[in-house]
Design a protein around this motif. Structure first.
Motif, short mmCIF file in Angstrom:
data_model
loop_
_atom_site.label_atom_id
_atom_site.label_comp_id
_atom_site.label_asym_id
_atom_site.label_seq_id
_atom_site.Cartn_x
_atom_site.Cartn_y
_atom_site.Cartn_z
N PRO A 138 0.81 -1.23 0.00
CA PRO A 138 0.00 0.00 0.00
C PRO A 138 0.85 1.29 0.00
O PRO A 138 0.48 2.26 -0.64
N ASP A 139 1.99 1.26 0.71
CA ASP A 139 2.85 2.45 0.69
C ASP A 139 3.43 2.66 -0.70
O ASP A 139 3.58 3.80 -1.14
N ASP A 140 3.77 1.58 -1.41
CA ASP A 140 4.26 1.70 -2.78
C ASP A 140 3.17 2.24 -3.70
O ASP A 140 3.43 3.06 -4.58
N LEU A 141 1.95 1.79 -3.50
CA LEU A 141 0.84 2.29 -4.31
C LEU A 141 0.64 3.79 -4.05
O LEU A 141 0.46 4.57 -4.99
N ALA A 142 0.69 4.18 -2.78
CA ALA A 142 0.54 5.61 -2.45
C ALA A 142 1.63 6.42 -3.14
O ALA A 142 1.35 7.46 -3.77
#
Length: 196
Positions: A138-142
């Protein structure tokens, strides 16, 4: 970006201390908008003063904060409300170009070309970063979505610079009006001064 609301969003996921909030904010945004730790402390103090957060139970050595009911309502309101674009922030480039095209003796074409080179460098760098970013975490997606915004903004800026260059060329073929000319009040004052 409202740091205040960003910190509320992070606290909406669970209690956290000031250093963790800073780290999580920067991690989620890929360090695009670094926060000064003093800014985080000040914002936390204001959020507590306004009743949106409160100290969490002291289970650790680090003072942590959590949302209050008012804070949860404020966060829910933020999620539900579109970001208004009716008051755009000041953009130094827009101000620079607007002043340059009206200032005598300024080489607008040179300003546009220098900025285009810089904007293309930024676009290249963002595109390279984007190619190395995954979307599984999720942090990579953000971070990937933040990069998308930066890429699109750089592309739009380059198109805008192309537009400015064409507009300046078209304007060069027309006579330039005197600054302030064209209003009856201005012409009356000019006539009065010339008759003295």
């Amino acid at each position: 970006m409202s740091v205040r609301l960003g910190l509320l969003a992070l606290l909406g996921e669970g209690s956290a201390g000031v250093y963790r909030l800073r780290k999580d904010f920067e991690s989620r945004t890929g360090g695009t908008w670094p926060l000064n730790i003093g800014q985080v402390y000040t914002t936390i103090q204001r959020l507590e003063r306004d009743g949106f957060i409160e100290p969490a139970a002291a289970d650790s050595e680090v003072e942590e904060y959590r949302l209050t009911e008012s804070g949860a309502a404020e966060l829910a309101q933020w999620w539900a409300t579109p970001v208004a674009r009716d008051h755009p922030g000041r953009d130094e480039l827009v101000i620079k170009i607007a002043l340059a095209v009206t200032a005598p003796g300024v080489d607008v074409a040179a300003i546009v070309q220098a900025q285009r080179t810089e904007s293309m460098r930024s676009l290249r760098d963002y595109t390279r970063l984007k190619a190395r970013t995954g979307t599984e975490d999720p942090d990579d997606l953000a971070w990937s979505l933040v990069l998308d915004n930066l890429v699109f903004a750089a592309e739009a800026e380059i198109r805008w610079l192309d537009h400015i260059e064409a507009a300046v060329v078209r304007a060069a073929g027309r006579p330039t009006p005197r600054r302030g000319a064209g209003t009856a009040a201005h012409d009356d004052v000019a006539d009065e001064r010339s008759s003295r």
